[in-house]
Design an enzyme around this catalytic site. Structure first.
Site, PDB file in Angstrom:
ATOM      1  N   SER A  30     -11.005  -1.309 -13.816  1.00 13.81           N
ATOM      2  CA  SER A  30     -10.681  -0.252 -12.844  1.00 13.81           C
ATOM      3  C   SER A  30     -11.787  -0.048 -11.816  1.00 13.81           C
ATOM      4  O   SER A  30     -11.637   0.747 -10.895  1.00 13.81           O
ATOM      5  CB  SER A  30     -10.389   1.056 -13.581  1.00 13.81           C
ATOM      6  OG  SER A  30     -11.493   1.410 -14.393  1.00 13.81           O
ATOM      7  N   ASN A 119     -12.887   9.670 -22.056  1.00 19.94           N
ATOM      8  CA  ASN A 119     -11.649  10.409 -21.786  1.00 19.94           C
ATOM      9  C   ASN A 119     -11.927  11.739 -21.086  1.00 19.94           C
ATOM     10  O   ASN A 119     -11.233  12.120 -20.143  1.00 19.94           O
ATOM     11  CB  ASN A 119     -10.883  10.660 -23.091  1.00 19.94           C
ATOM     12  CG  ASN A 119     -10.474   9.367 -23.774  1.00 19.94           C
ATOM     13  OD1 ASN A 119     -10.644   8.288 -23.197  1.00 19.94           O
ATOM     14  ND2 ASN A 119      -9.971   9.453 -24.992  1.00 19.94           N
ATOM     15  N   THR A 164      20.341  22.289  16.696  1.00 24.74           N
ATOM     16  CA  THR A 164      20.812  22.130  15.315  1.00 24.74           C
ATOM     17  C   THR A 164      21.713  20.900  15.359  1.00 24.74           C
ATOM     18  O   THR A 164      22.394  20.669  16.374  1.00 24.74           O
ATOM     19  CB  THR A 164      21.602  23.356  14.805  1.00 24.74           C
ATOM     20  OG1 THR A 164      22.792  23.502  15.586  1.00 24.74           O
ATOM     21  CG2 THR A 164      20.791  24.637  14.871  1.00 24.74           C
ATOM     22  N   HIS A 165      21.701  20.138  14.310  1.00 21.98           N
ATOM     23  CA  HIS A 165      22.458  18.860  14.291  1.00 21.98           C
ATOM     24  C   HIS A 165      22.046  17.945  15.448  1.00 21.98           C
ATOM     25  O   HIS A 165      22.842  17.117  15.890  1.00 21.98           O
ATOM     26  CB  HIS A 165      23.968  19.093  14.351  1.00 21.98           C
ATOM     27  CG  HIS A 165      24.448  20.153  13.404  1.00 21.98           C
ATOM     28  ND1 HIS A 165      24.842  19.887  12.126  1.00 21.98           N
ATOM     29  CD2 HIS A 165      24.561  21.509  13.576  1.00 21.98           C
ATOM     30  CE1 HIS A 165      25.212  21.029  11.530  1.00 21.98           C
ATOM     31  NE2 HIS A 165      25.036  22.019  12.392  1.00 21.98           N
ATOM     32  N   SER A 286       3.311  -3.005  24.440  1.00 21.95           N
ATOM     33  CA  SER A 286       4.032  -4.117  23.827  1.00 21.95           C
ATOM     34  C   SER A 286       3.381  -5.420  24.251  1.00 21.95           C
ATOM     35  O   SER A 286       2.893  -5.543  25.377  1.00 21.95           O
ATOM     36  CB  SER A 286       5.494  -4.077  24.290  1.00 21.95           C
ATOM     37  OG  SER A 286       6.061  -5.363  24.226  1.00 21.95           O
ATOM     38  N   LYS A 292       6.211  -0.908  28.362  1.00 25.43           N
ATOM     39  CA  LYS A 292       6.320  -0.051  27.187  1.00 25.43           C
ATOM     40  C   LYS A 292       5.102   0.837  26.953  1.00 25.43           C
ATOM     41  O   LYS A 292       3.973   0.439  27.144  1.00 25.43           O
ATOM     42  CB  LYS A 292       6.541  -0.895  25.932  1.00 25.43           C
ATOM     43  CG  LYS A 292       7.882  -1.602  25.847  1.00 25.43           C
ATOM     44  CD  LYS A 292       9.077  -0.667  25.858  1.00 25.43           C
ATOM     45  CE  LYS A 292       9.213   0.139  24.595  1.00 25.43           C
ATOM     46  NZ  LYS A 292       9.542  -0.680  23.417  1.00 25.43           N
ATOM     47  N   ASN A 294       4.465   3.041  23.620  1.00 24.40           N
ATOM     48  CA  ASN A 294       5.101   3.334  22.336  1.00 24.40           C
ATOM     49  C   ASN A 294       4.355   4.410  21.541  1.00 24.40           C
ATOM     50  O   ASN A 294       3.119   4.454  21.560  1.00 24.40           O
ATOM     51  CB  ASN A 294       5.182   2.059  21.491  1.00 24.40           C
ATOM     52  CG  ASN A 294       6.118   1.031  22.100  1.00 24.40           C
ATOM     53  OD1 ASN A 294       7.112   1.380  22.739  1.00 24.40           O
ATOM     54  ND2 ASN A 294       5.781  -0.240  21.934  1.00 24.40           N
ATOM     55  N   GLU A 299       4.787   7.187  14.677  1.00 21.03           N
ATOM     56  CA  GLU A 299       5.604   6.317  13.815  1.00 21.03           C
ATOM     57  C   GLU A 299       4.859   5.977  12.528  1.00 21.03           C
ATOM     58  O   GLU A 299       5.447   5.939  11.438  1.00 21.03           O
ATOM     59  CB  GLU A 299       5.985   5.039  14.557  1.00 21.03           C
ATOM     60  CG  GLU A 299       7.006   5.298  15.659  1.00 21.03           C
ATOM     61  CD  GLU A 299       7.176   4.118  16.602  1.00 21.03           C
ATOM     62  OE1 GLU A 299       8.254   3.980  17.168  1.00 21.03           O
ATOM     63  OE2 GLU A 299       6.219   3.338  16.773  1.00 21.03           O
ATOM     64  N   TYR A 326      -4.954  11.357 -24.969  1.00 19.21           N
ATOM     65  CA  TYR A 326      -5.244  10.336 -23.958  1.00 19.21           C
ATOM     66  C   TYR A 326      -4.564   9.014 -24.307  1.00 19.21           C
ATOM     67  O   TYR A 326      -4.532   8.577 -25.459  1.00 19.21           O
ATOM     68  CB  TYR A 326      -6.765  10.110 -23.833  1.00 19.21           C
ATOM     69  CG  TYR A 326      -7.094   9.038 -22.811  1.00 19.21           C
ATOM     70  CD1 TYR A 326      -7.273   9.358 -21.470  1.00 19.21           C
ATOM     71  CD2 TYR A 326      -7.173   7.681 -23.172  1.00 19.21           C
ATOM     72  CE1 TYR A 326      -7.523   8.381 -20.528  1.00 19.21           C
ATOM     73  CE2 TYR A 326      -7.425   6.700 -22.234  1.00 19.21           C
ATOM     74  CZ  TYR A 326      -7.604   7.057 -20.906  1.00 19.21           C
ATOM     75  OH  TYR A 326      -7.847   6.084 -19.972  1.00 19.21           O
ATOM     76  N   GLN A 331      -4.952   5.712 -16.766  1.00 17.81           N
ATOM     77  CA  GLN A 331      -5.783   5.053 -15.750  1.00 17.81           C
ATOM     78  C   GLN A 331      -4.989   4.822 -14.455  1.00 17.81           C
ATOM     79  O   GLN A 331      -5.565   4.678 -13.389  1.00 17.81           O
ATOM     80  CB  GLN A 331      -6.312   3.723 -16.301  1.00 17.81           C
ATOM     81  CG  GLN A 331      -7.231   2.988 -15.353  1.00 17.81           C
ATOM     82  CD  GLN A 331      -7.962   1.858 -16.055  1.00 17.81           C
ATOM     83  OE1 GLN A 331      -8.732   2.086 -16.972  1.00 17.81           O
ATOM     84  NE2 GLN A 331      -7.709   0.639 -15.637  1.00 17.81           N
ATOM     85  N   LYS A 334      -5.130   7.165 -10.817  1.00 21.17           N
ATOM     86  CA  LYS A 334      -6.108   7.260  -9.746  1.00 21.17           C
ATOM     87  C   LYS A 334      -5.661   6.683  -8.406  1.00 21.17           C
ATOM     88  O   LYS A 334      -5.791   7.325  -7.361  1.00 21.17           O
ATOM     89  CB  LYS A 334      -7.422   6.616 -10.178  1.00 21.17           C
ATOM     90  CG  LYS A 334      -8.264   7.573 -10.982  1.00 21.17           C
ATOM     91  CD  LYS A 334      -9.385   6.871 -11.682  1.00 21.17           C
ATOM     92  CE  LYS A 334      -9.472   7.243 -13.131  1.00 21.17           C
ATOM     93  NZ  LYS A 334      -8.290   7.037 -13.962  1.00 21.17           N
TER      94      LYS A 334
HETATM   95  N1  ARG Z   1     -10.824   3.962 -17.071  1.00 25.81           N
HETATM   96  C1  ARG Z   1     -10.181   4.941 -17.890  1.00 25.81           C
HETATM   97  C2  ARG Z   1      -9.252   5.828 -17.089  1.00 25.81           C
HETATM   98  O1  ARG Z   1      -9.281   5.779 -15.923  1.00 25.81           O
HETATM   99  C3  ARG Z   1     -11.179   5.839 -18.519  1.00 25.81           C
HETATM  100  C4  ARG Z   1     -11.768   5.244 -19.713  1.00 25.81           C
HETATM  101  C5  ARG Z   1     -11.145   5.684 -20.962  1.00 25.81           C
HETATM  102  N2  ARG Z   1     -10.795   4.483 -21.625  1.00 25.81           N
HETATM  103  C6  ARG Z   1     -10.388   4.431 -22.878  1.00 25.81           C
HETATM  104  N3  ARG Z   1     -10.080   3.289 -23.323  1.00 25.81           N
HETATM  105  N4  ARG Z   1     -10.312   5.509 -23.616  1.00 25.81           N
HETATM  106  O2  ARG Z   1      -8.496   6.588 -17.632  1.00 25.81           O
END
Ligand code: ARG
Length: 468
Positions: A30, A119, A164-165, A286, A292, A294, A299, A326, A331, A334
């Site tokens: 990660s 965790n 409206t519409h 363009s 053009k 744009n 957009e 957990y 993971q 994120k």
């Molecule tokens: N990289 C993990 C996450 O984003 C955090 C680590 C926890 N990993 C684990 N095997 N307990 O959630």
């Protein structure tokens, strides 16, 4: 916890006879996205090391050494940017930073994780990161709100057709139209405020799931890390991602609002409407058609709305049916959040620039407001005030509009005699209503488009923005 110079730092391994397979190593990495948590992670580890000193795990000089080294790593990482993390073999940001710390402090670094689980660490880092990101989005929202308000104040008597519409409905004051967006974005601002409160809960001390085994002072840690509260349940604290989902909802809704503004202005700036002209700074040309101009900025903003809404659905789906507590599924929380935040702030800033650089074409807007019998409702309401039942008044004016549309006649060229052909209840007082300005002036309720109501609303908006 062993590290030979060539091997990546590792936070586990004793129970295994061989390392994880290459496929899993690659699949589970990660660092390529959670490097964004570096500064938050360092803050968390610094505070935690302080707590370990209070608990007697570190001596004071040891804790100081850890703290100074973490500061140096933070500075180094900030200066180097993304490059700092490239090519590293550690699985995640937490391990990477402990590896860096070990380079500076040797075996002392191996004590830092005493009683701590990744965790809780990742939950902490994510909350810290998100609180900053929310602040940045709110700042950009304020810029947009300020630009909308400035434009509204500058063109306080310009009128446009309201739709409206997407059919001409009733005339509006331009500032009234803009204040509709001000309302939406100010709610987005407040929604982000509530997201901040949800994120403002400190999970450290939850351990892997059951609560930390060391008698740490969680309240003290929370205040050191700038959190308003500590989490009340360790299982919940390590596995709850409500705060992230709430942010994705707030970001999605803000994008939905942006997409409405974008859609309006793409239309209004088209040759067909001709109400607005966007600045060169926010327009593109363009490669083939030399004429053009744009509206790519809007957009793109409209286009990114789908992407961010997708992130909301993605995280909700990830969270669905996860057993306590957990799981590594988490993971996946994120990237959606990082991307949503990284799209939202620039989108808001770009939208503000669009507002700041757009010129109005008030004549075209007035003309469109005067053509198409936008005064019909005012005429029907006029008859109703003269005692005609509204249903009949509606019919009468409908007939007048039908005949006029067939004859290609607009309201402003209509005479009193012509009006009276449809109803004897029409008199001199009805004539001004044939112009859009009079229809606007009638709507004096709070929240209506009459000039006095709008200037009151403008004042309130200005006061709110100033106080926010
Ligand atoms: N990289 C993990 C996450 O984003 C955090 C680590 C926890 N990993 C684990 N095997 N307990 O959630």
């Amino acid at each position: 916890m062993k590290k030979s110079p060539k091997q990546p730092y590792r936070l586990w391994g004793g129970r295994f006879e061989k390392g994880a397979g290459e496929q899993l190593e690659t699949f589970s990495r990660s660092l390529q996205f959670d490097y964004r948590l570096a500064q938050a992670d360092i803050r968390g580890t610094k505070a935690y090391a302080g707590e370990l000193q209070r608990l007697g795990i570190f001596s004071r000089p040891e804790a100081e050494k850890i703290s100074k080294s973490l500061d140096a790593i933070a500075t180094e990482a900030a200066a180097a940017g993304k490059k700092y993390f490239e090519g590293a073999a550690e699985e995640d940001i937490h391990t990477f930073l402990l590896g860096k710390l070990r380079e500076r402090t040797g075996e002392l670094a191996d004590k830092v994780h005493t009683g701590r689980s990744r965790n809780e660490q990742v939950a902490l880092d994510f909350r810290l990161w998100l609180k900053d990101a929310i602040g940045a989005s709110q700042f950009a929202l304020k810029t947009l709100l300020g630009s909308l308000l400035e434009m509204a104040e500058k063109h306080s008597s310009v009128i446009l057709p309201g739709y409206t519409h997407l059919r001409r409905a009733q005339p509006l004051l331009w500032p009234h139209y803009l204040l509709a967006y001000f309302e939406m974005f100010s709610r987005d601002y407040q929604r982000l405020e509530r997201c901040f409160e949800s994120a403002d809960v400190m999970p450290l001390g939850s351990g892997a799931l059951a609560g930390g085994g060391l008698p740490m002072d969680r309240k003290k840690l929370a205040s050191e890390l700038g959190f308003a509260r500590v989490s009340r349940n360790s299982l919940d604290a390590v596995s709850d991602r409500d705060f992230a989902l709430e942010f994705l909802f707030a970001a999605s809704l803000c994008f939905l609002h942006l997409s409405r503004l974008a859609e309006d202005w793409i239309l209004y700036s088209s040759e067909e409407f001709g109400f607005l002209e966007m600045g060169d700074e926010v327009s593109t040309g363009s490669s083939l058609m030399p004429q053009k101009k744009n509206p790519d900025s809007l957009e793109l903003i409209r286009g990114k709305t789908g992407r961010v809404l997708g992130h909301l659905v993605a995280l909700a789906t990830t969270l669905k049916a996860q057993p306590l507590a957990y799981n590594r599924d988490l993971q996946e929380d994120k990237e959606p959040v990082f991307d949503a935040a990284e799209q939202l702030e620039p989108a808001l800033r770009l939208a503000a620039q669009v507002v700041e650089t757009t010129a109005l074409r008030p004549e075209a807007m007035r003309k469109a407001s005067a053509e198409g019998w936008l005064c019909a409702t005012d005429l029907a309401e006029f008859l109703a005030t003269k005692g005609v039942a509204f249903h009949q008044a509606h019919e009468i004016v409908g007939k007048l509009v039908l005949d006029s549309v067939r004859a290609g006649k607009q309201s402003e060229s209509c005479s009193l005699e012509e009006l009276q052909r449809y109803s004897p209840a029409f008199d001199e007082e009805a004539l001004p209503l044939l112009a859009p300005e009079a229809g606007i002036a009638r709507r004096t309720v709070p929240g209506g488009t009459a000039p006095a109501s709008v200037s009151q609303a403008l004042e309130e908006a200005r006061a709110w923005l100033k106080a926010t």
